[in-house]
Write an enzyme that holds these catalytic residues in place. Structure first.
Site, PDB file in Angstrom:
ATOM      1  N   SER A  15      -3.922   4.767  11.856  1.00 53.23           N
ATOM      2  CA  SER A  15      -3.223   5.735  12.711  1.00 53.23           C
ATOM      3  C   SER A  15      -2.607   6.824  11.852  1.00 53.23           C
ATOM      4  O   SER A  15      -2.434   6.671  10.635  1.00 53.23           O
ATOM      5  CB  SER A  15      -2.120   5.037  13.529  1.00 53.23           C
ATOM      6  OG  SER A  15      -1.113   4.508  12.671  1.00 53.23           O
ATOM      7  N   GLY A  16      -2.276   7.930  12.500  1.00 55.54           N
ATOM      8  CA  GLY A  16      -1.581   9.025  11.842  1.00 55.54           C
ATOM      9  C   GLY A  16      -0.249   9.259  12.500  1.00 55.54           C
ATOM     10  O   GLY A  16      -0.064   8.990  13.692  1.00 55.54           O
ATOM     11  N   ASP A 239      -1.045   7.653  -0.306  1.00 56.08           N
ATOM     12  CA  ASP A 239      -0.024   7.011   0.521  1.00 56.08           C
ATOM     13  C   ASP A 239       0.731   5.908  -0.217  1.00 56.08           C
ATOM     14  O   ASP A 239       1.930   5.716  -0.013  1.00 56.08           O
ATOM     15  CB  ASP A 239      -0.608   6.506   1.837  1.00 56.08           C
ATOM     16  CG  ASP A 239      -1.853   5.654   1.685  1.00 56.08           C
ATOM     17  OD1 ASP A 239      -2.209   5.274   0.547  1.00 56.08           O
ATOM     18  OD2 ASP A 239      -2.509   5.369   2.711  1.00 56.08           O
ATOM     19  N   THR A 240       0.045   5.182  -1.107  1.00 57.93           N
ATOM     20  CA  THR A 240       0.755   4.146  -1.859  1.00 57.93           C
ATOM     21  C   THR A 240       1.724   4.757  -2.856  1.00 57.93           C
ATOM     22  O   THR A 240       2.839   4.248  -3.051  1.00 57.93           O
ATOM     23  CB  THR A 240      -0.230   3.226  -2.595  1.00 57.93           C
ATOM     24  OG1 THR A 240      -1.182   2.716  -1.665  1.00 57.93           O
ATOM     25  CG2 THR A 240       0.499   2.062  -3.253  1.00 57.93           C
ATOM     26  N   THR A 263      -2.918  -1.715   6.230  1.00 62.48           N
ATOM     27  CA  THR A 263      -4.334  -2.051   6.306  1.00 62.48           C
ATOM     28  C   THR A 263      -4.792  -2.682   4.997  1.00 62.48           C
ATOM     29  O   THR A 263      -5.505  -3.687   4.976  1.00 62.48           O
ATOM     30  CB  THR A 263      -5.162  -0.789   6.614  1.00 62.48           C
ATOM     31  OG1 THR A 263      -4.735  -0.258   7.876  1.00 62.48           O
ATOM     32  CG2 THR A 263      -6.638  -1.111   6.685  1.00 62.48           C
ATOM     33  N   ASN A 299      -5.496  -3.987  -5.521  1.00 61.99           N
ATOM     34  CA  ASN A 299      -5.739  -3.883  -4.082  1.00 61.99           C
ATOM     35  C   ASN A 299      -6.091  -5.253  -3.533  1.00 61.99           C
ATOM     36  O   ASN A 299      -6.992  -5.917  -4.054  1.00 61.99           O
ATOM     37  CB  ASN A 299      -6.902  -2.933  -3.802  1.00 61.99           C
ATOM     38  CG  ASN A 299      -6.559  -1.483  -4.028  1.00 61.99           C
ATOM     39  OD1 ASN A 299      -6.091  -1.115  -5.092  1.00 61.99           O
ATOM     40  ND2 ASN A 299      -6.795  -0.652  -3.034  1.00 61.99           N
ATOM     41  N   GLN A 307      -6.366  -7.051  11.593  1.00 59.67           N
ATOM     42  CA  GLN A 307      -6.690  -5.937  12.485  1.00 59.67           C
ATOM     43  C   GLN A 307      -8.105  -6.070  13.047  1.00 59.67           C
ATOM     44  O   GLN A 307      -8.337  -5.862  14.243  1.00 59.67           O
ATOM     45  CB  GLN A 307      -6.545  -4.622  11.723  1.00 59.67           C
ATOM     46  CG  GLN A 307      -5.119  -4.254  11.369  1.00 59.67           C
ATOM     47  CD  GLN A 307      -5.047  -3.103  10.373  1.00 59.67           C
ATOM     48  OE1 GLN A 307      -6.060  -2.529   9.988  1.00 59.67           O
ATOM     49  NE2 GLN A 307      -3.838  -2.775   9.929  1.00 59.67           N
ATOM     50  N   GLY A 411       3.970  -1.205   7.233  1.00 59.90           N
ATOM     51  CA  GLY A 411       3.926  -1.965   8.489  1.00 59.90           C
ATOM     52  C   GLY A 411       4.151  -3.445   8.299  1.00 59.90           C
ATOM     53  O   GLY A 411       4.732  -4.116   9.166  1.00 59.90           O
TER      54      GLY A 411
END
Length: 500
Positions: A15-16, A239-240, A263, A299, A307, A411
């Site tokens: 999602s954004g 983002d990380t 995710t 990772n 999900q 999240g």
């Protein structure tokens, strides 16, 4: 001072979000003003990002943020890593960007290692070997559309593409460049020699700027709507990197680890220097952080497993919220079935429940029946926690750090069951939050670009006073059971050598 208003665009793989960030000189607050889905598009056997739809959503969010605040001082975009867009000499897109979960890179790593030893590639790039890396995506592109690479004049990573559409500047930000396996850690520049030896062009690689760099003002029609003096600032665009910047921990935190949990789960430490020689043995990644720091991490497949299972069950007519799935898992037997959450089979979209059962069977683990959703969710959560512990213990053995706490952000910080299990399994305090660490880190680096913050210590101090966290303390009575499960897990799935 007058209050600062920042538009924070945070694009995740599922999602954004667009947030309005307010800074009054003492505290930073975030308000989500727009949220939208971000799913891949399947076309002619390939998986693409729908960047035009994403752009429309981003613009809608920026309009809402501007109306709400009355004015904006700056805009910054962060996204996932490794994926890219190609532009022609007029700055037009040469096709839609392909999703990192596309199957086009299957088998390419082995082909590359036959030409250049993996040890040599790691010595240059310091990046975990994964088929999703930009290096292998470019080789796949070269194989399928060789003239497209030759005709491209610019390669932009995903956040750079949005910054270009906003500001007109075709530049790349460092934290994201460092994720590509096309960046030379020893030289601090693109690994042009490595790419040339693999037959890849390098003419389209852009100049690279540091996180917190102003790129210019908003251009075109948007300037009329948002204001001609609104700065576009490259935050930590990966983002990380943004999430780690937004963690309320000290600068140079030798006693802290982090898990950016979404995710993907990015599990590691913040270090002052890369660990190239030691990290190569265990396939750790040395990605660029803010203010010269290094994100030393691995990772882990993360909540993608849950999900995709949830999506499969929904297609079968069984719709669950994540909270419902966690409640179901609590009633299932603990540690009954364990699997390697990072197996390559789990990377592309598909029937994840069937794939997990396949892997359980392959390792002589109890296989839940097709309808036993609680047992399957429990297997996912237990296996993730044990992999997190395994990665953290390996990171500590390489660096010599002594850990006292683990920060869980993103999240996954809302997943109380996962956080308590992690505390019990490791014997360490787990500090959960902020949930929107990536957006917070994005805003903090925009403040650097605006001249409000100047050092990592200032960034972390503001993060700490702007964040609400929850601490999960380990239950000593459960440690022995976790240790027994961990011994089984590590015997089945060691991390002593690089994953395939």
């Amino acid at each position: 001072m007058s209050e600062r208003y920042l538009a924070v665009v945070d694009l995740g793989a599922e999602s954004g979000r667009v947030h309005l960030a307010r800074y009054d000189g003492q505290r930073l607050t975030l308000e989500e003003v727009h949220r939208f889905a971000n799913g891949p598009v399947v076309l002619q056997h390939h998986l693409y990002w729908n960047v035009l739809a994403l752009w429309q959503e981003v613009i809608s969010g920026l309009r809402k943020a501007s109306r709400l605040a009355g004015r904006l001082d700056s805009i910054g975009v962060d996204t996932w890593g490794v994926d890219y867009a190609l532009l022609d000499d007029r700055g037009l897109l040469l096709g839609l960007p392909i999703h990192y979960r596309d199957r086009r890179t299957e088998g390419l790593m082995d082909e590359v290692f036959r030409r250049i030893p993996r040890e040599e590639i790691y010595a240059q790039t310091g990046i975990q070997f994964m088929p999703i890396n930009t290096l292998y995506q470019l080789l796949a592109h070269q194989r399928e559309q060789p003239r497209l690479l030759e005709n491209a004049t610019h390669l932009l990573l995903m956040p750079d593409l949005f910054h270009y559409w906003l500001s007109g500047e075709r530049l790349c930000e460092y934290t994201n460049a460092s994720t590509t396996q096309c960046w030379s850690v020893p030289h601090g520049s693109w690994a042009r020699d490595l790419l040339t030896r693999l037959g890849l062009p390098t003419h389209f690689l852009p100049a690279v700027v540091a996180p917190g760099t102003p790129l210019g003002t908003v251009q075109g029609e948007l300037a009329e709507e948002l204001g001609e003096d609104v700065l576009v600032i490259a935050p930590a665009t990966h983002d990380t990197a943004a999430a780690v910047a937004g963690i309320p921990m000290p600068a140079n935190p030798r006693d802290r680890a982090y898990i950016s949990s979404g995710t993907w789960s990015l599990v590691g430490l913040e270090l002052p220097q890369p660990q190239i020689a030691q990290g190569s043995v265990s396939n750790f990644t040395n990605e660029g952080g803010v203010f010269g720091t290094v994100r030393f991490l691995r990772n882990v497949m993360g909540l993608w497993l849950l999900q995709e299972c949830r999506r499969s069950w929904q297609e079968e007519g069984q719709a669950f919220t994540y909270e419902q799935l966690l409640t179901l898992a609590e009633g299932a037997p603990a540690w009954a079935a364990l699997f390697d959450p990072d197996h390559p089979l789990f990377l592309p979209p598909g029937d994840m429940p069937a794939r997990i059962r396949q892997q359980l069977s392959a390792h002589s683990q109890p296989v839940p029946a097709a309808g036993d959703i609680p047992a399957l969710v429990r297997a996912i959560l237990d296996s993730l926690i044990l992999r997190y512990r395994q990665v953290l213990e390996l990171a500590v053995s390489i660096t010599g750090n002594t850990l006292q706490a683990i920060h869980v952000v993103g999240g996954g910080a809302q997943n109380r069951w996962l956080n308590q299990g992690l505390a019990d399994a490791t014997g360490l305090a787990v500090i959960a939050g902020p949930i929107e660490a990536t957006a917070q880190g994005n805003a903090l680096l925009q403040l650097v670009g605006l001249g409000e913050l100047h050092t990592l210590a200032e960034v972390r101090t503001l993060a700490a006073c702007s964040t609400v966290t929850q601490t999960f303390l380990p239950n000593p009575e459960r440690r022995a059971a976790w240790d027994e499960a961990y011994a089984r897990f590590t015997a089945l799935f060691p991390l002593a050598s690089p994953l395939p």
